[in-house]
Design a protein around this motif. Structure first.
Motif, PDB file in Angstrom:
ATOM      1  N   PRO A  30     -22.028  32.140  33.519  1.00 62.79           N
ATOM      2  CA  PRO A  30     -22.948  33.262  33.325  1.00 62.79           C
ATOM      3  C   PRO A  30     -23.015  33.675  31.860  1.00 62.79           C
ATOM      4  N   GLU A  31     -23.969  34.568  31.575  1.00 61.18           N
ATOM      5  CA  GLU A  31     -24.154  35.035  30.204  1.00 61.18           C
ATOM      6  C   GLU A  31     -22.978  35.904  29.774  1.00 61.18           C
ATOM      7  N   GLY A  32     -22.779  36.008  28.468  1.00 62.01           N
ATOM      8  CA  GLY A  32     -21.726  36.850  27.932  1.00 62.01           C
ATOM      9  C   GLY A  32     -20.863  36.109  26.937  1.00 62.01           C
ATOM     10  N   ASP A  33     -20.336  36.844  25.993  1.00 62.31           N
ATOM     11  CA  ASP A  33     -19.429  36.258  25.008  1.00 62.31           C
ATOM     12  C   ASP A  33     -18.364  37.298  24.645  1.00 62.31           C
ATOM     13  N   PRO A  34     -17.151  37.114  25.130  1.00 62.38           N
ATOM     14  CA  PRO A  34     -16.733  36.006  25.999  1.00 62.38           C
ATOM     15  C   PRO A  34     -17.197  36.229  27.437  1.00 62.38           C
ATOM     16  N   VAL A  35     -17.293  35.156  28.187  1.00 66.35           N
ATOM     17  CA  VAL A  35     -17.668  35.256  29.585  1.00 66.35           C
ATOM     18  C   VAL A  35     -16.400  35.410  30.428  1.00 66.35           C
ATOM     19  N   GLN A  36     -16.423  36.361  31.332  1.00 64.92           N
ATOM     20  CA  GLN A  36     -15.254  36.622  32.163  1.00 64.92           C
ATOM     21  C   GLN A  36     -15.240  35.677  33.364  1.00 64.92           C
ATOM     22  N   VAL A  37     -14.186  34.894  33.506  1.00 63.19           N
ATOM     23  CA  VAL A  37     -14.030  33.967  34.624  1.00 63.19           C
ATOM     24  C   VAL A  37     -12.632  34.136  35.192  1.00 63.19           C
ATOM     25  N   SER A  38     -12.463  33.695  36.412  1.00 62.83           N
ATOM     26  CA  SER A  38     -11.141  33.748  37.035  1.00 62.83           C
ATOM     27  C   SER A  38     -10.289  32.570  36.570  1.00 62.83           C
ATOM     28  N   VAL A  39      -9.000  32.710  36.734  1.00 67.94           N
ATOM     29  CA  VAL A  39      -8.094  31.613  36.387  1.00 67.94           C
ATOM     30  C   VAL A  39      -8.418  30.384  37.234  1.00 67.94           C
ATOM     31  N   LEU A  40      -8.723  30.597  38.504  1.00 71.94           N
ATOM     32  CA  LEU A  40      -9.059  29.482  39.383  1.00 71.94           C
ATOM     33  C   LEU A  40     -10.331  28.780  38.926  1.00 71.94           C
TER      34      LEU A  40
ATOM     35  N   ASP B 292       8.494  37.637  32.104  1.00 71.77           N
ATOM     36  CA  ASP B 292       7.721  37.117  33.235  1.00 71.77           C
ATOM     37  C   ASP B 292       7.119  38.262  34.041  1.00 71.77           C
ATOM     38  N   ASP B 293       5.971  37.980  34.647  1.00 70.82           N
ATOM     39  CA  ASP B 293       5.225  38.934  35.480  1.00 70.82           C
ATOM     40  C   ASP B 293       4.473  39.975  34.659  1.00 70.82           C
ATOM     41  N   SER B 294       4.462  39.835  33.328  1.00 68.08           N
ATOM     42  CA  SER B 294       3.619  40.712  32.510  1.00 68.08           C
ATOM     43  C   SER B 294       2.165  40.244  32.635  1.00 68.08           C
ATOM     44  N   TRP B 295       1.258  41.180  32.870  1.00 67.13           N
ATOM     45  CA  TRP B 295      -0.158  40.838  32.986  1.00 67.13           C
ATOM     46  C   TRP B 295      -0.813  40.894  31.611  1.00 67.13           C
ATOM     47  N   VAL B 296      -1.599  39.869  31.308  1.00 68.80           N
ATOM     48  CA  VAL B 296      -2.270  39.786  30.015  1.00 68.80           C
ATOM     49  C   VAL B 296      -3.730  39.386  30.220  1.00 68.80           C
ATOM     50  N   GLU B 297      -4.532  39.758  29.265  1.00 72.13           N
ATOM     51  CA  GLU B 297      -5.926  39.321  29.201  1.00 72.13           C
ATOM     52  C   GLU B 297      -6.064  38.440  27.971  1.00 72.13           C
ATOM     53  N   VAL B 298      -6.472  37.200  28.166  1.00 79.27           N
ATOM     54  CA  VAL B 298      -6.563  36.246  27.063  1.00 79.27           C
ATOM     55  C   VAL B 298      -8.012  35.830  26.866  1.00 79.27           C
ATOM     56  N   ILE B 299      -8.362  35.554  25.629  1.00 79.74           N
ATOM     57  CA  ILE B 299      -9.679  35.045  25.268  1.00 79.74           C
ATOM     58  C   ILE B 299      -9.459  33.727  24.523  1.00 79.74           C
ATOM     59  N   GLY B 300     -10.176  32.717  24.936  1.00 83.78           N
ATOM     60  CA  GLY B 300      -9.982  31.419  24.308  1.00 83.78           C
ATOM     61  C   GLY B 300     -11.089  30.445  24.659  1.00 83.78           C
ATOM     62  N   ARG B 301     -10.851  29.179  24.320  1.00 81.35           N
ATOM     63  CA  ARG B 301     -11.820  28.122  24.556  1.00 81.35           C
ATOM     64  C   ARG B 301     -11.149  26.965  25.300  1.00 81.35           C
ATOM     65  N   TYR B 302     -11.993  26.090  25.811  1.00 81.25           N
ATOM     66  CA  TYR B 302     -11.499  24.936  26.559  1.00 81.25           C
ATOM     67  C   TYR B 302     -10.659  24.022  25.681  1.00 81.25           C
ATOM     68  N   SER B 303      -9.560  23.537  26.271  1.00 77.74           N
ATOM     69  CA  SER B 303      -8.718  22.539  25.613  1.00 77.74           C
ATOM     70  C   SER B 303      -8.616  21.327  26.529  1.00 77.74           C
ATOM     71  N   ASP B 304      -8.708  20.137  25.925  1.00 79.41           N
ATOM     72  CA  ASP B 304      -8.626  18.916  26.740  1.00 79.41           C
ATOM     73  C   ASP B 304      -7.179  18.481  26.987  1.00 79.41           C
ATOM     74  N   ARG B 305      -6.239  19.268  26.558  1.00 82.85           N
ATOM     75  CA  ARG B 305      -4.831  18.929  26.784  1.00 82.85           C
ATOM     76  C   ARG B 305      -4.484  19.135  28.258  1.00 82.85           C
ATOM     77  N   LEU B 306      -3.646  18.261  28.793  1.00 84.11           N
ATOM     78  CA  LEU B 306      -3.200  18.344  30.179  1.00 84.11           C
ATOM     79  C   LEU B 306      -1.678  18.259  30.236  1.00 84.11           C
ATOM     80  N   GLY B 307      -1.107  18.945  31.195  1.00 86.60           N
ATOM     81  CA  GLY B 307       0.330  18.869  31.439  1.00 86.60           C
ATOM     82  C   GLY B 307       0.594  18.465  32.876  1.00 86.60           C
ATOM     83  N   ARG B 308       1.866  18.430  33.241  1.00 88.12           N
ATOM     84  CA  ARG B 308       2.260  18.054  34.594  1.00 88.12           C
ATOM     85  C   ARG B 308       3.122  19.153  35.205  1.00 88.12           C
ATOM     86  N   ASP B 309       2.833  19.457  36.463  1.00 82.35           N
ATOM     87  CA  ASP B 309       3.637  20.436  37.201  1.00 82.35           C
ATOM     88  C   ASP B 309       4.854  19.724  37.771  1.00 82.35           C
ATOM     89  N   PRO B 310       6.074  20.120  37.414  1.00 82.01           N
ATOM     90  CA  PRO B 310       7.249  19.407  37.922  1.00 82.01           C
ATOM     91  C   PRO B 310       7.473  19.596  39.420  1.00 82.01           C
TER      92      PRO B 310
END
Length: 289
Positions: free
Chosen positions: A172-182, A246-264
């Motif tokens: 959707p329109e907006g800068d930054p655009v608000q999206v869910s983590v999912l 841990d468990d601190s809530w934050v609001e982050v603004i950023g851009r897409y990164s092509d880096r990938l990790g692995r969930d152990p």
């Protein structure tokens, strides 16, 4: 535990469900769409408890007196004894005869109401373990559990391991655009960031410790209730939030990164976000995606 005590516990349980449903407390247990069903269930529990209490506390109905027979003499048919050997009402026991008396116990209608004693004068005791049923009720009334957080996220693998969706609509329109983590994680992982492009996105989640000891951004997603909650995890690069527990809530603004990790935990891929700025925020009323 008698029926009156059971009805009181049922009443407390129904009240606790209704109390959680009319506040934001229910959002820590189930998804928002289940609120009407919770209210209906609480009302049914309260109604069942009230009906049980009314039935148990109502005054007993007067008992009808049996007819005494003809005061002028024995019933027709002989010497006052029935053919089956029983004694008619108002009659007498035949000389040399016997009367069969049915064996009745406590609580039998012929013996009157159950007084809680057996035939030898000993009181009946219900199992005391039944009173343990009141513990979850008190828990609902007195304790407000926190929403699932970093500990649950660390014990479960990322929820995106089995999705195969690849077609996403434009942001959707907006800068930054608000999206869910999912939404961001799905687009970054399965769309390889095509639908995100170079747009700035704003996400809100809680901090958890990643497999390399670095902070990650996470958010729990529910299918129905907290029992099936699964985490969505994002790795962070750039201006990573530091110094937060841990468990601190934050609001982050950023851009897409092509880096990938692995969930152990389940060896699934974890997408990353290039963080440009962040700020700590209070926990939202709706903690789950």
């Amino acid at each position: 535990m008698n029926r009156q005590a059971q009805a009181v516990i049922l009443l407390l349980l129904g009240g606790a469900v209704i109390r959680a449903s009319v506040t934001d407390l229910y959002l820590r247990y189930v998804k928002e769409g289940l609120r009407p069903f919770l209210i209906a269930a609480g009302l049914l529990l309260v109604a069942a408890a009230i009906m049980t209490l009314w039935y148990e506390l109502r005054p007993p109905a007067p008992r009808a007196l049996a007819p005494t027979g003809d005061p002028g003499g024995a019933p027709a048919g002989g010497d006052g004894a029935a053919d089956d050997g029983s004694v008619p009402v108002g009659g007498s026991v035949p000389a040399g005869g016997s009367v069969d008396v049915p064996d009745v116990g406590p609580g039998d209608p012929a013996n009157g109401p159950d007084t809680g004693h057996d035939g030898h004068g000993h009181a009946h005791h219900e199992p005391r373990v039944g009173w343990l049923l009141i513990l979850p009720v008190l828990g609902l009334l007195l304790v407000a559990p926190p929403a699932l957080g970093s500990y649950a996220a660390g014990q479960a693998g990322t929820a995106l391991s089995s999705q195969q969706q690849s077609d996403y609509p434009p942001l959707p329109e907006g800068d930054p655009v608000q999206v869910s983590v999912l939404d961001y994680a799905s687009r970054a992982l399965f769309d390889r960031g095509t639908s995100i492009g170079d747009r700035r996105v704003q996400l809100t989640g809680f901090i958890a410790t990643g497999p390399d000891g670095q902070p990650i951004l996470a958010r729990m997603v529910l299918s129905c209730c907290a029992a099936d909650g699964r985490p969505v995890k994002l790795g962070l690069t750039g201006d990573v939030p530091a110094g937060l527990p841990d468990d601190s809530w934050v609001e982050v603004i950023g851009r897409y990164s092509d880096r990938l990790g692995r969930d152990p935990v389940n060896d699934a891929e974890i997408p990353y976000l290039e963080v440009e700025s962040w700020r700590q925020v209070p926990a939202p009323k709706r903690p789950y995606d």
